[in-house]
Design an enzyme around this catalytic site. Structure first.
Site, short mmCIF file in Angstrom:
data_model
loop_
_atom_site.label_atom_id
_atom_site.label_comp_id
_atom_site.label_asym_id
_atom_site.label_seq_id
_atom_site.Cartn_x
_atom_site.Cartn_y
_atom_site.Cartn_z
N SER A 91 0.84 -1.20 0.00
CA SER A 91 0.00 0.00 0.00
C SER A 91 0.87 1.25 0.00
O SER A 91 1.65 1.46 -0.92
CB SER A 91 -0.96 -0.04 1.20
N ASP A 135 -9.48 -5.74 -4.37
CA ASP A 135 -9.00 -4.53 -3.69
C ASP A 135 -9.81 -3.32 -4.15
O ASP A 135 -9.80 -2.96 -5.33
CB ASP A 135 -7.52 -4.33 -4.00
N HIS A 168 -8.16 -5.30 0.06
CA HIS A 168 -6.90 -4.56 0.16
C HIS A 168 -5.98 -5.17 1.21
O HIS A 168 -4.77 -5.30 0.99
CB HIS A 168 -7.21 -3.10 0.50
#
Length: 370
Positions: A153, A317, A350
């Site tokens: 991320s 995601d 995610h």
């Protein structure tokens, strides 16, 4: 790995992308041993709400290990019998009150005034974080080449900035649940709304609040927004189940449903170490992530990359959709670069990039062995 030591480093002055120069002190952790020619270094950058505690435990009695413990350690994908792993805290780390987090940000002291920075703290970017890490690693540790830089991320944002701005130094880049530009929809759905929720809290006072008297409800909602985007709808239905026999929420306007209360309590449990202004600044840094900034087009930025690239994306995601990974890798391949995309499937969405390391550990291992 059961006795990880938290250390710190300082830079007397670092000039941020906004043009403001500030002194920086950040925490860091290392795992494994640096070899004689300093050629076995893997830098791991952390995601939005994490810290430099990527693996292992501070003591055997710790209940939990670092967030990527499934990937980093002896014999694991990032094998600490072979590699020397470096992980740093970020500027404005959102866990500002965690005793093991060392960060410079709006709730730390401005040495020029002797007062808390507050909103006078300059905006930073994840390009700045790559630059700070670069200065620390090259000037203080004397390391001139990196076997790999990797992160999930926001940690992937930092990794990609390493690849673009220090291409001669990085041999491999591994980006997990990340993208070269933060998607605009994520800025609108999660980040911008979170910043406004914090601003609208009556205790915000433009960031000039006393510890323990900050905008807790605004921060709570900001964290909930991030949480809600980080997983899939099915996981939420399974985890926060409705009770069709509940009556009170139908009778009283302000009575929370059972699933509302469950999530509220879950978010509340993690809040004591979090700070609203640090969350605010990190939201802004996430919104501004764009490796093409100051370069021109995204293609021009990607053309700077010399490292082998591995992108790992979860097809479920919602925050960093796979479509942008595909476009990035396609562009890199057209430019004649070495690039690969691995797509995983998980109801964790995610957060599969943090919680489901077993789905891509073999891909990371192979990349590091190339």
């Amino acid at each position: 790995m059961n006795h990880v030591e938290k250390k710190q480093f300082s830079l007397d002055s670092y000039t941020l992308e906004c043009g403001k120069a500030i002194p920086v002190t950040l925490g860091y952790e290392t795992y494994g041993e640096l070899n004689k020619d300093k050629s076995n270094v893997v830098v791991v950058a952390h995601y939005f709400s994490a810290s430099s505690h990527a693996a292992g435990k501070y003591s055997p009695e710790d209940e939990t290990s670092g967030y990527w413990d499934s990937l980093i350690g002896p014999g694991k994908a990032v094998d600490t019998n072979k590699f020397f792993v470096i992980s740093t805290d970020n500027l404005a780390n959102v866990q500002a009150y965690h005793p093991k987090v060392i960060t410079t940000g709006p709730r730390t002291i401005n040495p020029e005034t002797g007062q808390i920075w507050g909103m006078d703290f300059p905006p930073f970017t994840f390009r700045d974080m790559a630059g700070i890490q670069h200065d620390f690693i090259t000037k203080q540790l004397g390391i001139k080449k990196l076997h790999a830089v990797m992160g999930a991320s926001a940690g992937g944002f930092i990794s990609l900035n390493w690849a673009v701005h220090y291409p001669d130094m990085v041999e491999r880049i591994i980006g997990v649940i990340t993208n070269p530009q933060n998607p605009v929809i994520t800025s609108f759905n999660v980040l911008q709304h979170a910043m406004r929720a914090i601003e609208l809290d009556s205790n915000w006072n433009n960031g000039n609040y006393v510890d323990d008297q900050g905008p807790e409800e605004g921060l709570h909602l900001a964290i909930q927004m991030m949480n809600a985007g980080a997983f899939t709808p099915e996981l939420y239905e399974d985890t926060y189940q409705r009770n069709s026999d509940e009556q009170a929420p139908y009778e009283y306007l302000h009575m929370r449903t059972g699933y509302e209360q469950q999530l509220y309590d879950a978010v509340k449990a993690g809040m004591p170490v979090m700070d609203a202004s640090h969350w605010y600044y990190t939201c802004r840094a996430t919104m501004m992530h764009d490796i093409a900034h100051g370069i021109g087009s995204l293609e021009e930025a990607l053309d700077r990359i010399q490292a082998n690239v591995l992108m790992i994306s979860c097809t479920r995601d919602l925050l960093q959709p796979t479509i942008y990974n595909r476009r990035m890798v396609d562009t890199l391949l057209k430019l004649g670069k070495e690039a690969e995309l691995v797509e995983i499937e998980s109801l964790k969405g995610h957060m599969a990039g943090v919680l489901d390391g077993h789905l891509f550990s073999d891909d990371i291992r192979k990349m590091l062995q190339k």
